[in-house]
Design a protein around this motif. Structure first.
Motif, mmCIF file in Angstrom:
data_model
loop_
_atom_site.group_PDB
_atom_site.id
_atom_site.type_symbol
_atom_site.label_atom_id
_atom_site.label_comp_id
_atom_site.label_asym_id
_atom_site.label_seq_id
_atom_site.Cartn_x
_atom_site.Cartn_y
_atom_site.Cartn_z
ATOM 1 N N ASN A 121 6.185 15.216 13.490
ATOM 2 C CA ASN A 121 5.480 14.293 12.702
ATOM 3 C C ASN A 121 6.361 14.468 11.131
ATOM 4 O OD1 ASN A 121 3.960 13.340 10.531
ATOM 5 N ND2 ASN A 121 2.060 14.038 11.719
ATOM 6 N N ALA A 122 6.854 13.293 10.624
ATOM 7 C CA ALA A 122 7.753 13.568 9.553
ATOM 8 C C ALA A 122 6.909 13.842 8.273
ATOM 9 C CB ALA A 122 8.526 12.054 9.165
ATOM 10 N N ALA A 123 5.708 13.477 8.438
ATOM 11 C CA ALA A 123 4.888 13.608 7.216
ATOM 12 C C ALA A 123 4.580 15.438 6.945
ATOM 13 C CB ALA A 123 3.527 13.063 7.400
ATOM 14 N N LEU A 162 -4.841 13.963 -3.318
ATOM 15 C CA LEU A 162 -5.317 12.815 -4.035
ATOM 16 C C LEU A 162 -4.171 12.088 -4.579
ATOM 17 C CD1 LEU A 162 -8.205 14.668 -6.087
ATOM 18 C CD2 LEU A 162 -8.334 12.787 -4.384
ATOM 19 N N GLU A 163 -2.984 12.847 -4.921
ATOM 20 C CA GLU A 163 -1.807 12.331 -5.282
ATOM 21 C C GLU A 163 -1.120 11.401 -4.124
ATOM 22 O OE1 GLU A 163 2.187 14.330 -5.868
ATOM 23 O OE2 GLU A 163 0.704 15.745 -6.750
ATOM 24 N N SER A 164 -1.227 11.711 -2.867
ATOM 25 C CA SER A 164 -0.695 10.889 -1.932
ATOM 26 C C SER A 164 -1.776 9.687 -1.814
ATOM 27 C CB SER A 164 -0.525 11.616 -0.675
ATOM 28 O OG SER A 164 -1.497 12.040 -0.143
ATOM 29 N N GLU A 165 -2.870 9.867 -2.273
ATOM 30 C CA GLU A 165 -3.651 8.605 -2.095
ATOM 31 C C GLU A 165 -3.828 7.770 -3.291
ATOM 32 O OE1 GLU A 165 -5.014 7.379 0.850
ATOM 33 O OE2 GLU A 165 -4.769 9.264 1.847
ATOM 34 N N VAL A 223 -12.660 14.462 3.258
ATOM 35 C CA VAL A 223 -13.422 14.090 2.096
ATOM 36 C C VAL A 223 -12.716 13.152 1.353
ATOM 37 C CG1 VAL A 223 -14.457 15.053 0.066
ATOM 38 C CG2 VAL A 223 -14.836 16.245 2.082
ATOM 39 N N VAL A 224 -11.622 13.441 1.232
ATOM 40 C CA VAL A 224 -10.649 12.631 0.153
ATOM 41 C C VAL A 224 -10.261 11.343 0.835
ATOM 42 C CG1 VAL A 224 -8.249 12.205 -0.707
ATOM 43 C CG2 VAL A 224 -9.150 14.372 -0.558
#
Ligand code: ADP
Ligand code: MG
Length: 467
Positions: free
Chosen positions: A127-129, A305-308, A334-335
């Motif tokens: 998984n590249a993420a 949060l940053e990635s969202e 939760v995020v």
């Protein structure tokens, strides 16, 4: 005069009644009757694993069928089709004559090979993420993370072989394992990396046995430079998978290839795994992931949060991180829920909303359902009165429901085997062990059954959350 074909067909009718369709197809249809002499029925099975699997899992049904057809003195003899022209036989059998006349042409396709490339290239399944970049370091994971980075610099060349990452669910084992794999690919072009879950590996083993291609299967694994196997606790209770895994492990290790394993418990605590395998695990490094401290949780939350593309007030972040303590997956959940609420429902993100969201997540892992509630769930699912689960009946549907209840009780409560046995009409612990194994086998071979289990697990989990 009874002939072998007739006798075997009658046996099959008996067996068909006591096991499910899928295992029947998998393990009994490929068997051929070859001879009947002096009450000994000889049958031909495709390979040695097949024979061992039958003996391990179906000896009772086989005995019952043979007894009913050939009486007390009747017996069954296996003949094994020669595998790759090597002689593998039951002692006393002349197997050399038994090379199959016609090949059925069924060769196992390698599931991970990218076709059309000259030098075989294996699809790593990574998984590249899940990289080191997206992996937040803290006290809780510094040790396994540094070991992983050292391996990525020099795969197979460190003392960390195998590297075993262990830790509770949701603490980042899978993420870290992928990160090491991704980093190796980035740093060392041409290295063949393969990530696989133990569950998938087990299914491949079953498939390989079924299609008589265990050797191809093993050969495929010899091409790998870095093998990552996730969740090896699922090797528990699977002797055939363990045996094949043991061989692959040894061959790779001997040739200096890197092995990375993850487990949700320490190797010595994985039940029903052969000692020789456990002793191999001791060759390398066992590094455990601990629950993140508050500061690390805040850092991880910020990263998510940053990635969202979202930010929250400090107060809200603190609130989240004081309530979600032991599971990073929950933190992520939760995020994601907050994002969904705020964008889809256009709600303002305030403490009230966050509190609502968190309620759905607070540690499902630490809670427990009771054996009683499991029994009720299962009985309702199968439309049976609960008392039936205690009864002595051998009706197949009741037996399966009872075995499944025991399995869920073992998985979702901390009750001992003995106390679980007691709750099912005073059965002893060996009956419980047998049930766990029966359920495991059925899940491996019967997709419909597996769906049933998945549905029930969902119900048990919902019961946990709503408790
Ligand atoms: P496990 O395999 O131990 O059950 P996972 O690796 O699936 O846990 O992790 C659960 C989730 O938490 C994943 O989405 C993962 O990206 C995230 N996660 C875990 N540890 C970290 C970390 N240190 N930094 C960032 N994200 C993390
Ligand atoms: Mg995992």
């Amino acid at each position: 005069m009874k002939d072998h074909i007739n006798v075997w067909n009658n046996c099959l009718s008996i067996i068909r009644k006591s096991i499910d369709v899928q295992p029947f197809k998998t393990w009994f249809e490929p068997i051929k009757a070859v001879q009947l002499e002096d009450g000994v029925l000889t049958v031909q099975v495709p390979n040695k694993f097949f024979y061992e699997w039958l003996e391990e899992n179906y000896v009772d049904v086989l005995k019952k069928a043979i007894k009913s057809e050939l009486g007390h003195k009747g017996s069954l003899n296996y003949q094994i089709t020669v595998e790759n022209h090597r002689k593998i036989g039951v002692p006393g059998q002349d197997v050399s004559k038994k090379v199959r006349a016609e090949d059925d042409g069924e060769t196992m396709m390698n599931p991970f090979v990218i076709p059309g490339i000259k030098k075989m290239k294996i699809d790593s399944q990574l998984n590249a993420a899940y990289t080191f970049d997206s992996f937040v370091e803290g006290e809780c994971n510094r040790f396994p993370s540094s070991a992983g980075q050292a391996i990525a610099r020099n795969p197979g060349g460190t003392a960390f072989n195998p590297l075993i990452v262990f830790g509770d669910v949701g603490l980042g084992k899978t993420h870290l394992a992928h990160a090491v794999g991704n980093e190796i690919i980035r740093k060392h072009e041409g290295k063949q990396v393969l990530y696989i879950t133990t569950e998938k590996f087990t299914n491949q083993v079953i498939q390989a046995i079924k299609s008589n291609s265990v050797n191809d299967f093993m050969n495929f694994y010899q091409m790998i430079d870095v093998l990552i196997v996730d969740d090896i606790q699922f090797l528990s209770n699977r002797p055939k998978t363990q045996e094949i895994f043991f061989n692959i492990f040894n061959q790779l290790h001997q040739t200096g290839k890197q092995i990375i394993l993850t487990s949700d418990r320490a190797p010595k605590d994985i039940l029903e795994v052969e000692d020789r395998l456990i002793s191999r695990f001791k060759w390398g490094l066992v590094a455990d992931l601990k629950a993140p401290d508050f500061d690390t949780r805040i850092k991880i939350l910020n990263k998510k949060l940053e990635s969202e593309n979202l930010d929250l007030s400090h107060e809200i972040k603190e609130y989240i991180c004081t309530h979600i303590k032991s599971n990073i997956r929950e933190l992520e959940g939760v995020v994601i829920s907050i994002v969904a609420q705020s964008t889809l429902n256009r709600k303002v993100i305030d403490i009230k909303l966050v509190r609502e969201v968190i309620k759905q997540f607070v540690s499902t892992v630490e809670r427990e359902v009771s054996v009683e509630s499991i029994k009720q769930l299962v009985a309702r699912h199968f439309n049976l009165p609960v008392e039936k689960l205690h009864s002595k009946t051998r009706l197949r549907e009741v037996v399966v429901a009872r075995q499944l209840s025991m399995y869920l009780a073992k998985t979702y409560t901390n009750n001992s085997l003995k106390s679980i046995g007691d709750s099912f009409g005073g059965r002893d612990h060996s009956t419980v062990i047998h049930s766990l194994k029966a359920v495991q086998d059925l899940m491996d071979t019967d997709l419909l059954f597996k769906d049933n289990v998945t549905a029930l697990v969902k119900k048990v989990k919902t019961a946990l959350v709503n408790k």
